[in-house]
Design an enzyme around this catalytic site. Structure first.
Site, PDB file in Angstrom:
ATOM      1  N   SER A 146       0.838  -1.199   0.000  1.00 37.83           N
ATOM      2  CA  SER A 146       0.000   0.000   0.000  1.00 37.83           C
ATOM      3  C   SER A 146       0.872   1.248   0.000  1.00 37.83           C
ATOM      4  CB  SER A 146      -0.862  -0.010   1.270  1.00 37.83           C
ATOM      5  OG  SER A 146      -1.347   1.282   1.588  1.00 37.83           O
ATOM      6  N   TYR A 159      -3.391  -0.011   9.979  1.00 37.05           N
ATOM      7  CA  TYR A 159      -3.219  -0.399   8.567  1.00 37.05           C
ATOM      8  C   TYR A 159      -1.801  -0.077   8.104  1.00 37.05           C
ATOM      9  CZ  TYR A 159      -4.505  -0.581   3.570  1.00 37.05           C
ATOM     10  OH  TYR A 159      -4.584  -0.879   2.221  1.00 37.05           O
TER      11      TYR A 159
END
Ligand code: NAP
Ligand code: GCO
Length: 265
Positions: A146, A159
């Site tokens: 990501s 996250y």
């Protein structure tokens, strides 16, 4: 150069959490490149939804219910795949969740849940397939990282911690198993229009774009959100023989976000 190096003909690809979204798009591309598709999702409804979606695309996928955070279930699933389909040549650790909560308001349970799905599960799934890849003499593991493998932002502490760890797990699998002709790389998608980012793109009551939507457009040289299909070419490359000397690399498919300071307001 023999362009067949990009073919996945005869390969078995397992994409986790691939009933829809990025995982589905990657699986679709792999099928186009000749691979046999195996996917799992967290419940039978999602697996059935996925099977129907693959069939609509003319893809005869193998779908299984499995929570990727459950090591025993994953070990059982890999045995089942090897019996019913064959040894996994390509693993894509795609399944993931996000919880957008300010860190000091986030419960430890929520933090642990994100780490469990986004970091522990890729470890569990990779650990389950590597022994057979070693026996077979080759393997490809692709971890879906990501922007948050490199950058932080408000409300995504768990996250970002998970995806940062996933970057280093990728490099460590490369380091530990590269000698067995196993390549482990990551794909770092930018901001992609999927259900996971839908809340960030919702139209405002006055019909204007979501502030975060406008922010991402200003931060992306391509001045657009990515589509899951933007990830297909890079995913095929990293799953194919064309990338056999690429290992431990995170390939950012972000429209240029990481290179750009952002458009002046
Ligand atoms: P998504 O639309 O939320 O899909 C994620 C899939 O994973 C869903 O099918 C989900 O099932 C499944 N899943 C969640 N927990 C699971 C578990 N414990 N076991 C098995 N399956 C599970 O997400 P996406 O946008 O396609 O993203 C896919 C991956 O790309 C994720 O790792 C995400 O972090 C990453 N990513 C996304 C973006 C983006 O902008 N969209 C950008 C960078 C990276 P449920 O429907 O039950 O949740
Ligand atoms: C967020 C988004 C991002 C994307 C993606 C960016 O809330 O910032 O969900 O985290 O999902 O990971 O690469």
């Amino acid at each position: 150069m023999d362009m067949n190096a990009f073919s996945l003909q005869g390969k078995i690809a397992w994409i986790t959490g691939a009933s829809y979204g990025i995982g589905f798009a990657i699986a679709e591309a792999y099928a186009s490149a000749g691979a046999t598709i195996v996917f799992n999702d967290i419940n039978q409804d999602l697996v059935n939804k996925g099977l129907a979606a693959y069939e609509e695309k003319g893809i005869k996928a193998h779908g299984y219910v499995c929570d990727v955070t459950n090591e025993e279930a994953v070990q059982e699933l890999v045995k089942k795949i090897e019996t019913e389909v064959g040894v996994v040549d390509i693993l894509v650790n795609n399944a993931g969740i996000i919880r957008r909560i300010p860190m000091i308001e986030m419960s430890a349970a929520d933090f642990r849940k994100v780490i469990d799905v986004d970091l522990n599960a890729p470890f569990i799934c990779a650990k389950a397939v590597i022994p057979s890849m070693i026996k077979k003499g080759h393997g490809k593991i692709i971890n879906i990282c990501s922007m948050m493998s490199e950058l932080g932002r408000e409300t995504v502490s768990a996250y970002a911690a998970a995806k940062g760890g996933l970057k280093m797990l990728t490099r460590n699998i490369c380091s530990e198993y590269g000698e067995y002709n196993i390549q482990c790389n990551g794909i770092g998608p930018g901001y992609i229009a999927t259900p996971q980012t839908a809340p960030l793109r919702e139209r405002q009551p006055d019909g204007s774009r979501h502030p975060f939507d406008q922010f991402i457009i200003a931060k992306t040289p391509a001045a657009r959100w990515g589509e899951a299909t933007d990830l297909q070419g890079p995913a095929v490359f990293l799953a194919s023989d064309a990338s056999n000397f690429v290992n431990g690399h995170i390939l950012y498919v972000d429209g240029g976000i990481l290179a750009y300071i952002g458009k002046q307001p």
